[in-house]
Design a protein around this motif. Structure first.
Motif, short mmCIF file in Angstrom:
data_model
loop_
_atom_site.label_atom_id
_atom_site.label_comp_id
_atom_site.label_asym_id
_atom_site.label_seq_id
_atom_site.Cartn_x
_atom_site.Cartn_y
_atom_site.Cartn_z
N VAL A 49 0.86 -1.18 0.00
CA VAL A 49 0.00 0.00 0.00
C VAL A 49 0.90 1.24 0.00
O VAL A 49 1.59 1.49 0.97
N PRO A 50 0.92 1.98 -1.09
CA PRO A 50 1.90 3.06 -1.24
C PRO A 50 1.82 4.12 -0.15
O PRO A 50 2.84 4.67 0.24
N SER A 51 0.62 4.40 0.34
CA SER A 51 0.48 5.52 1.26
C SER A 51 0.85 5.14 2.68
O SER A 51 0.80 5.98 3.56
N GLN A 52 1.21 3.90 2.92
CA GLN A 52 1.53 3.49 4.29
C GLN A 52 3.01 3.20 4.44
O GLN A 52 3.73 3.02 3.46
N THR A 53 3.45 3.16 5.70
CA THR A 53 4.88 2.98 5.93
C THR A 53 5.26 1.51 5.76
O THR A 53 4.41 0.63 5.67
N VAL A 54 6.58 1.29 5.75
CA VAL A 54 7.10 -0.06 5.62
C VAL A 54 6.55 -0.93 6.74
O VAL A 54 6.04 -2.03 6.51
N VAL A 71 5.95 3.69 1.51
CA VAL A 71 6.33 2.83 0.40
C VAL A 71 6.51 3.61 -0.89
O VAL A 71 7.38 3.31 -1.69
N TRP A 72 5.69 4.66 -1.09
CA TRP A 72 5.83 5.39 -2.35
C TRP A 72 7.18 6.09 -2.46
O TRP A 72 7.59 6.48 -3.55
N GLN A 73 7.87 6.24 -1.34
CA GLN A 73 9.17 6.90 -1.39
C GLN A 73 10.29 5.95 -1.79
O GLN A 73 11.41 6.38 -2.04
N LEU A 74 10.01 4.64 -1.82
CA LEU A 74 11.08 3.67 -2.01
C LEU A 74 11.30 3.35 -3.48
O LEU A 74 10.39 3.43 -4.29
N SER A 75 12.53 2.94 -3.80
CA SER A 75 12.82 2.47 -5.15
C SER A 75 12.21 1.07 -5.31
O SER A 75 11.82 0.43 -4.34
N VAL A 76 12.16 0.63 -6.56
CA VAL A 76 11.56 -0.67 -6.83
C VAL A 76 12.29 -1.78 -6.08
O VAL A 76 11.68 -2.67 -5.49
N GLY A 77 13.63 -1.69 -6.08
CA GLY A 77 14.41 -2.71 -5.39
C GLY A 77 14.10 -2.74 -3.90
O GLY A 77 13.96 -3.82 -3.30
#
Lengths: 516, 420, 414
Positions: free
Chosen positions: A98-103, A144-150
């Motif tokens: 879920v992109p809007s939530q944290t890891v 999650v939206w801040q992270l790279s694909v890897g």
């Protein structure tokens, strides 16, 4: 039922799995075993039934027949939850985050603990520790939206490890990664097997399979063609043969012909992506009449945006696009089409066609404003139907009638509809984005032949593909794109050089170090 | 708390937006001058009364010269605008926008009151009261839409709640009436849930079904029974409860803590929902289902069940909000008495960025304009009350157009979930 | 042997035939209407005081009284909407023109009630075909009525041949403008048209309230209502009083034909339908999404505006606050009932017109509040929106492909 004598060391054993979808037998009595601590590749073409089989194992699908054993005990999963509880975690090709939530929030999602209040600070550190244990560093507080694909992939792996997964199913994990990231992933996978985890690695890329896997099972059209054998020194050619059922012809009949004038040139184009961040940073390239030019690169390095800039769907912030000597920067999509720009989009269902409209409507989509289809303000449906019938014959589109809505068509047929529409428009320049993705071998060959025929007819073709082998086989020249910049252009099929450019080393630098 | 909640999304301020906002702040300053300051006599006074009517305590009136106050507001707005253009407030842009808007409203009021007096406390109190049904409606929307089901049937659920509350309340007592109202909202929500989750109908059409049905059935039953037998439409009202200590705080006390049960329930819902959505396991699951149902499904969360629960809870909330009309405000049911408040609730939810505190803010703003429109006649302002009442709708359209920054609606809002 | 073969064959044929009927979308539509009427009958029975009185007597009596109540209701509905056959016969036999007019009036009055439904239904249907949910027909109708009344009231001395078209045009443009705004916002900013049209509805209500209490109010009266419009702007009526049947009905039919031509025969319509089916594909094929969306919303609003104009020029001859009573919202139901096809919309509109007119009569003679119509409509709409309910109740077969599914663009605006 035949019980494998070595059952005790198998973490997973699937026996006689059958799974049907309307009109398709996706898995036809498939057997599969996974040993503890191994990396087992599941190899097969798109549509061979790999993902279906693994979705059965992960509890997403319920099989129509067959039994799954985990640690020798038969199980029946009703939901992914059951599979996770049994220690089986699947990492999907499209990440389930879920992109809007944290890891941390993503990792804790769906678990029983914490029971009520989220006590995030506490769990942040637990998750950071878990990451360190497997050599994966991720900031647990990042969204999650801040992270790279890897990094997102690492979150997915952590999510499964946190749930105590002993078996990890990875669905085409390298498709979205850059080569160095692939190396990093492979290291992580080895670290996990060293700690006793078992991994199923779904792929259709032969190189990766030979590089990482201990054993391979090959699927073809829903059946096992090679049950779990040690990879040893099996050659890629042999694997390919098992995968497609015959010798793969990587060399197509590409006639030598001198290229003509420059038809399309892109000069120093910059543009932004949907998020408003730079996607293209000074791309220049040209395509001449009668040649196929390939654009290689890992997905997401600006290929889509470049295609959109050329076709007029996205405005460049700088630079220009020239078609047949005329700058077309400010022309609408329609005017570009009229000037001979054909475009095979990568997304067949969402961009290439209008699903609820008929085959006829879809093939006249780019010419309904002009005679003979248009008569004044009116659409001449008789002429349109005639035209559609002609294309249906000419391009082997298999449909009951041309009035059938295209959403009922298979992928290959849909692509033929698009090709028929684009090629019948007699384009001077044809932009082909991933034209063979997801098609079966026969359909791929058909697409290749059509593209080569267009080349011989004198069209200029820009081919964008992630399948390097396809790209090299079809193209006269290849450009490599990395993070919105062209790394260089090669005419010889030097895979090593292309690979380096795909990871961000400009050609000039490679040549310098090569010379030194 | 609202800070941390509102900022769990991308807060990227584009250069264009920075400039637009700067011009807006400057513009407000200029408008304040052009419309109001030029029009005020230099020695005019503005008088605000600070005690709402019917309150025991007396506070002295707040009297100040109008023009210097306006000039102060103008200079401040222009200063903020200049800073925004040159440096930018970044993440705090929306906060500053709120501040400048407040300046504008305050300036307008001061100008309109100059030479007369206005009961400021009464105005605020009335704004809060008018905000109650709007905010409860918005909270109903938040519950549904956070789980991914669009609910445009808030209006219908509230209307039904109002009817059932009045009818059952008349036959039995207020509390049972309230309970029945809540339940009736839940029943309609269950219909919405079944249509949109099980049958995968278009959720807007499903909502329209409920709105049409609610209007029809309440009017039908009202015409058939309530109008004929008046004793069936006389539930009475919940009494005003003065909260000890808190109600005695000067100015704030009478505004916030001298209401009937509905207002206090609203406070409770606001806190409960904010904590619930953002700090509990249930909230995490619900939000995930609204953002990325497939991800939630693969982790063993029952998407359908989560959506059913949220939608039905949302229906309870709307039913409660509906009961406010009959049991908290008017004391009887009239046909179509919600008069679009459910839709303003929907607007407040959008304006409030799909979050409880934001919805309350929007509800207060809309309620304020509603309250103000009632006072316009007294203030002799040349703006008809009908025009004033358009404000919530216009504000929502402007918000939706992205002028104030694009809202963060749940990513899967309105999409039926298709299990493979 | 051969005989039984034939019988078998016949049976098979009947089976195939039933199968076809079972799969036809029309069956679902008809059963949805039927089920809605049954539910309405149940509602009447359940809320009838006589039925509760009969409960004390016996179960059989209860059923009989309940059936009776529902029967009387629908009889009143029928007579109210079509006319009393006995009375019509008697009137024709007497030969009295006035009596005949009175006897056949219900039928024509139903057509009068259908007319705004046709316009508003077309408005919503056109939107659906372009993938837009115009929930704002009600507001567009108000604005259309307002602009019409301005032209019809204040322009004086024009011949009818000019004044009527001018007044209709004003309504079209007024409603069209009200549809244009959300269309433009959708195309330019992605603001969802459902929310924007809802907001525009309420702005329209407030605006018309303001105008009718202020500038447009009949200076000689006290209530918020305009003066009567100029005679030259009134739509031509075919018969004398009391029959109000006017030419607006045929204008509506003509509009339906135009919408049909536009959508299915012209290049424009092709563009609109492609945009409706897949805006991404349309953009990729060189179509102008912004223009299509804006044009579609303008036309949709314009048609709704014509519904308002029709009421002003053909029926009321003035404009009052809240004169429309829900045509705009009902039109969503009938656009869906008519599968967003102009012909279907016309048929559905006529059905709704008859229901509405009959219900007025029903209220008078059977004492059933007119609001039951809304309940009926909601039930029908629910069954149309979820055909699976109907298929389950009546054990129909699933169709192989559902060609008529309405596809709307997502809530997010793209």
């Amino acid at each position: 039922m035949a019980v494998d004598s070595s059952n005790h060391e198998n973490v997973i054993a699937m026996r006689g799995i059958v799974k049907r979808f309307p009109g398709v037998l996706a898995n036809d009595h498939v057997d599969f075993t996974l040993r503890r601590g191994e990396i087992h590749a599941l190899l097969g073409e798109n549509g061979a039934g790999k993902s279906t089989l693994m979705n059965v194992l992960a509890g997403l699908y319920r099989p129509d027949g067959g039994v799954v054993f985990v640690n020798g005990k038969p199980v029946s999963f009703r939901s992914p939850r059951d599979a996770i509880d049994a220690g089986i975690g699947m990492i999907h090709q499209h990440f389930m985050l879920v992109p809007s939530q944290t890891v941390t929030e993503n990792i804790l999602l769906g678990l029983d603990k914490p029971r009520f209040r989220m006590r995030l600070a506490e769990y942040d550190s637990i998750i950071a520790d878990l990451g360190e244990r497997f050599g994966m560093h991720v900031d647990p507080r990042a969204h999650v939206w801040q992270l790279s694909v890897g990094e997102q992939q690492r979150v997915e792996i952590l999510k499964m490890l946190y749930r105590g997964a002993e078996v990890l199913i990875m669905d085409e994990p390298t498709a979205v990664l850059a080569p160095q990231e692939i190396d990093g992933l492979f290291e992580t996978l080895r670290a996990m097997t060293a700690k006793g985890k078992s991994i199923i690695f779904i792929s259709h890329k032969l190189g990766e399979v030979t590089a990482i896997a201990d054993r391979v099972t090959v699927l073809r059209r829903g059946k096992v063609t090679a049950p779990g054998f040690e990879i040893g020194n099996t050659t890629r050619q042999e694997l390919a043969q098992l995968m497609v059922g015959r010798e793969v012809v990587f060399h197509l009949d590409r006639k030598e012909q001198p290229p003509g004038d420059v038809v399309l040139s892109v000069e120093d184009v910059h543009c932004l992506n949907d998020k408003g961040l730079p996607a293209l940073r000074g791309v220049s390239l040209n395509v001449r009449a009668g040649e196929i030019v390939g654009l290689a690169g890992v997905a997401g390095n600006g290929q889509r945006e470049l295609a959109q800039v050329i076709s007029g769907l996205r405005k460049p912030t700088q630079g220009k696009v020239v078609l047949n000597g005329v700058e077309i920067n400010n022309l609408s999509v329609r005017k570009r089409i009229r000037r001979g720009l054909g475009y095979i989009p990568e997304d067949r269902t969402h961009v290439g066609t209008a699903p609820n409209l008929s085959v006829t409507d879809n093939v006249i989509m780019k010419k309904y404003r002009r005679p003979p289809i248009a008569r004044g303000w009116m659409v001449d449906m008789t002429a349109a139907t005639e035209f559609a019938e002609k294309l249906k014959e000419g391009y082997d589109i298999i449909v009951p009638t041309v009035e059938t809505p295209v959403r009922l068509l298979s992928g290959g047929n849909l692509q033929r509809v698009i090709l028929a529409r684009e090629i019948s428009g007699e384009p001077k320049f044809l932009l082909a984005m991933q034209p063979t993705r997801g098609l079966d071998v026969g359909a791929i060959e058909g697409v290749h032949r059509l593209l080569l025929a267009q080349r011989e007819a004198g069209a200029a073709i820009l081919l964008v593909s992630e399948e390097l082998e396809e790209l090299l086989a079809l193209s006269d020249r290849v450009y490599v794109i990395y993070e919105g910049e062209i790394m260089g252009e090669v005419t010889d099929d030097d895979l090593d050089v292309i690979g380096q450019m795909m990871t961000g080393t400009p050609l000039a630098e490679i040549q310098k170090t090569g010379a030194a | 708390m609202a800070e941390t909640v509102a900022n769990n999304h991308l807060t990227y301020v584009s250069p264009t937006r920075q400039r637009v906002m700067g011009v807006v702040f400057l513009g407000i300053g200029v408008v304040l001058w052009f419309l109001f300051a030029r029009d005020v006599a230099p020695d005019a006074l503005t008088t605000y009364r600070l005690t709402p009517g019917g309150s025991a305590q007396e506070l002295p009136n707040w009297v100040f010269p109008t023009l210097p106050m306006l000039n102060f507001l103008i200079i401040f707005s222009i200063g903020l605008g200049a800073y925004q253009l040159v440096r930018g407030f970044g993440k705090r842009t929306n906060l500053v926008l709120g501040l400048v808007t407040a300046f504008f409203i305050f300036g307008f009021l001061s100008w309109a009151t100059s030479g007369g007096s206005l009961n400021l406390a009464g105005l605020f109190r009335s704004a809060l009261v008018k905000a109650v049904p709007l905010t409860i409606g918005a909270l109903s929307g938040v519950l549904c839409e956070r789980s991914g089901v669009v609910n445009i049937a808030i209006e219908g659920m509230m209307l039904t709640g109002a009817f059932v509350g009045a009818f059952v309340g008349s036959v039995t007592n207020l509390w049972i009436g309230l309970f029945a109202a809540v339940l009736s909202g839940g029943v309609l929500a269950a219909v919405l849930a079944v249509l949109s989750i099980k049958y995968k109908s278009d959720q807007i059409i499903a909502g329209t079904v409920i709105n049409i049905f609610a209007t029809g059935i309440t009017s039908f039953l009202s015409a058939k029974f309530l109008q004929k037998y008046q004793y069936l439409n006389d539930p009475g009202r919940f009494p005003t409860i003065k909260i000890p200590v808190l109600a005695d705080i000067p100015f704030v006390g009478p505004i916030l803590f001298q209401h009937n049960m509905f207002v206090y329930a609203l406070y409770f819902f606001l806190i409960a929902l904010t904590v619930g959505l953002y700090y509990t396991r249930w909230g995490l699951r619900t939000r995930s289902v609204g953002e990325h149902p497939k991800a939630a499904d693969t982790l063993g969360i029952n998407v359908y069940r989560t959506r059913y629960i949220s939608v039905i809870l949302g229906g309870f909330m709307a039913g409660f909000g509906g009961a406010y009309f009959t049991l908290g405000s008017v004391g009887r049911f009239d046909e179509v008495m919600t008069a679009g408040r459910g839709f303003i609730g929907l607007a407040a939810m959008i304006f409030g960025n799909w979050n409880p505190i934001g919805s309350f803010g929007a509800g207060l703003l809309f309620g304020f304009f509603d309250a103000l429109s009632a006072k316009v006649a007294i203030l002799k302002v040349p703006i008809p009350s009908e025009i004033m009442l358009m404000f919530p709708y216009l504000a929502t359209m402007i918000a939706l157009a992205g002028v104030v920054g694009r809202g963060q609606m749940p990513a899967a809002d309105g999409q039926p979930y298709e299990k493979e | 042997m051969s005989n039984s073969d034939k019988a078998q064959e016949k049976k098979k044929f009947a089976g195939v035939f039933l199968d076809e009927i079972s799969k036809s979308p029309l069956t679902v539509t008809i059963l949805a209407i039927f089920s809605g009427l049954v539910l309405g009958g149940l509602l009447v029975a359940v809320t009838s005081e006589d039925v509760y009185a009969a409960v004390r007597v016996s179960f059989g009596e209860t059923l009989r009284v309940a059936w009776d109540a529902a029967w009387r209701t629908y009889k009143a509905l029928f007579i109210g909407s079509v006319g009393d056959p006995a009375r019509i016969m008697a009137a024709f036999q007497s030969g009295d023109a006035e009596a005949i007019r009175r006897a056949v009036n219900p039928f024509f009055e139903s057509l009068v009630q259908s007319t705004p439904y046709i316009f508003a239904g077309l408005a919503v249907a056109l939107g659906f075909r372009v993938g837009l949910f115009n929930i704002g027909a009600e507001g567009q109708l108000f604005i259309g009525a307002t602009t019409t009344v301005v032209v019809a009231l204040f322009l004086k001395g024009l011949p009818a041949i000019i004044h009527v078209p001018l007044a209709l045009l004003a309504g079209f443009i007024g409603g069209g403008f009200w549809g244009f705004i959300p269309g433009w916002l959708k195309a330019k900013t992605g603001g969802h048209e459902v929310i924007n049209t809802i907001m525009m509805n309420y702005i329209a209500f407030r605006l018309s309230e303001f105008l009718l209490r202020g500038p447009l109010k009949n200076p000689e009266g006290y209530s918020p209502i305009t003066a009567e419009i100029q005679d030259s702007a009134k739509l031509w009526r075919f018969f004398e009083s009391p029959i109000r049947f006017h030419i607006g009905f045929f204008i509506a039919l003509f509009c339906a034909y135009l919408v049909y031509l536009l959508l299915f025969k012209t290049t424009w319509g092709f563009t609109l339908r492609t945009v409706g089916s897949n805006p991404h594909a349309a953009r990729y094929a060189g179509m102008n999404i912004v223009k299509s969306t804006v044009v579609a919303m303008f036309l949709s609003g314009g048609l709704a505006g014509l519904a308002g104009a029709n009421e002003v020029l053909g029926v009321n001859h003035n404009l009052a606050v809240a004169f429309s009573s829900g045509y705009g919202f009902d039109s969503i139901a009938l656009a869906l009932l008519g599968k967003s096809h102009p012909l279907g919309v016309v048929l559905a509109a006529i059905l709704f017109g008859f229901l509405r007119n009959g219900a007025i009569q029903m209220q008078l003679t059977a004492g059933i509040p007119i609001d039951i119509i809304s309940v009926l409509q909601a039930a029908i709409l629910a069954f149309i929106a979820a055909p699976a309910i109907i298929r389950t109740i009546y054990r129909l077969k699933e169709p192989e492909m559902d060609l008529d599914t309405i596809t709307l663009r997502g809530w997010g605006g793209n």
